[in-house]
Design an enzyme around this catalytic site. Sequence first.
Site, PDB file in Angstrom:
ATOM      1  N   ASP A  16     -13.076  -2.301   8.159  1.00 22.70           N
ATOM      2  CA  ASP A  16     -13.186  -0.843   8.077  1.00 22.70           C
ATOM      3  C   ASP A  16     -14.617  -0.410   8.363  1.00 22.70           C
ATOM      4  OD1 ASP A  16     -12.979   1.809   7.558  1.00 22.70           O
ATOM      5  OD2 ASP A  16     -12.687   1.617   5.406  1.00 22.70           O
ATOM      6  N   ASP A 190     -13.426   4.918  13.290  1.00 25.99           N
ATOM      7  CA  ASP A 190     -13.151   4.312  11.990  1.00 25.99           C
ATOM      8  C   ASP A 190     -11.978   3.356  12.111  1.00 25.99           C
ATOM      9  OD1 ASP A 190     -12.802   3.662   9.337  1.00 25.99           O
ATOM     10  OD2 ASP A 190     -11.930   5.582   8.777  1.00 25.99           O
TER      11      ASP A 190
END
Length: 313
Positions: A16, A190
Site C-alpha cells: 500500500d 495508491d
Amino acid sequence: MVGLGTPNKQLSLEFDTGSFLTWTRCQPCVSPCCYPQNDPIFDPAASTSYAKISCNSAECAQLRRSQCSSAANTCVYEVIYGDESHTNGVFSKDKLTLTPADVFDGFLFGCGQDNEGFHDGSAGLLASSTGYLSFGSPTGASNAAIKYTRLTTLSSGSTYYGLNLVGINVNGQKLSIPASVFSSPGTIIDSGTVISRLPPTAFSALRDAFQAAMTSYPSVPGDGFLDTCYDLNCNPTVTYPKIEFVFGDGVTLTLDATGIVYLLDGTMKQVCLAFVGNDDADELTIFGNTQQKNMEVLYDVAGERVGFAPGGC
C-alpha cells in the site's frame, strides 16, 4: 507472501503506497465485517512472540488516530482510506519474516478486528500479491518502454504520491472533462485502493463513453458500488474500448483489460467497469490497484517521478 508470528503464518498482503500502517485481519473478527480472504485469519493467541502495545507507549503516540482501551491498557488504532474503506483493532507487535534471512522482531502492525471495504481476498496491507512494484532502478522493462510522469505534492497531505492527471481518453477521443476537475483537490496513486476513484463529473463522462462502446454486450445489475456491469457468457471474444489516462507533462498511459474491468466471479464472464465515482467533487481522485496490475510501476522518489511500463507480471 510474508510470515507473521511464531511459528510464522503465511499471509498475502497488498503493498500500500498510500498508507503508513501495516495491518492484517485478526481473530476475533467482528461480524459482519469479516470479508472473505484467501489465507486463514491470523490468530494472535497462537503466536508466542505476539504482544499488544500499551496506551501510554511511544509507539501508540506515533499513530495518527488512536484511542485507549483503558480496561486492558491497550492501544486501539483506526485507519480510514480515501475510498472510505477502513480498519480498526489492536495496535500490536510480532515477528515478521520476509525470507529466512530477513526476520524482524517486534514489528509494529495493526491487528484488525473491524475491517470494511476490502474485496480482493488479501489478508491486509503490506506487500503486493498480484501485480509488480519496484522502487528505484527498473528491473524488468527496458528504459525505452518506461513512461515517467512527475510526482506532485498535494495540499491535503505530503505523505501521498500525487499525480498531475489532466484528462481521460476513450478510443482516442478526449472526454469533455475540465482539467480542474482532477487538480482540485488532486490525484494520488495508491496501490492500497482496489478500485480507482474519479470525481463525479469525470466518472459520469467515462461511464457514458464506456457504455456507448459496449452496447453489443448484455448489461446486468451492478454489484455493490460497481454499477456498470456486463454478462459475457455468450461472447467468446470481447473488445473493450481503449482507455488512456493523460498527465500534464504529456504522458499518456494506456490501460489493458485488467485495468478497465473488474471480474465479479474470477473469470471474464461477469465484469464491471473498474472505476467508481466519488460522492463529492472535493474528494481525492485515486489511481488504484486494479489499474496498476500487469504494469511495472517504478517509484523514483529522488527524481520526483513515477514510471509505468507494460508487462509487470
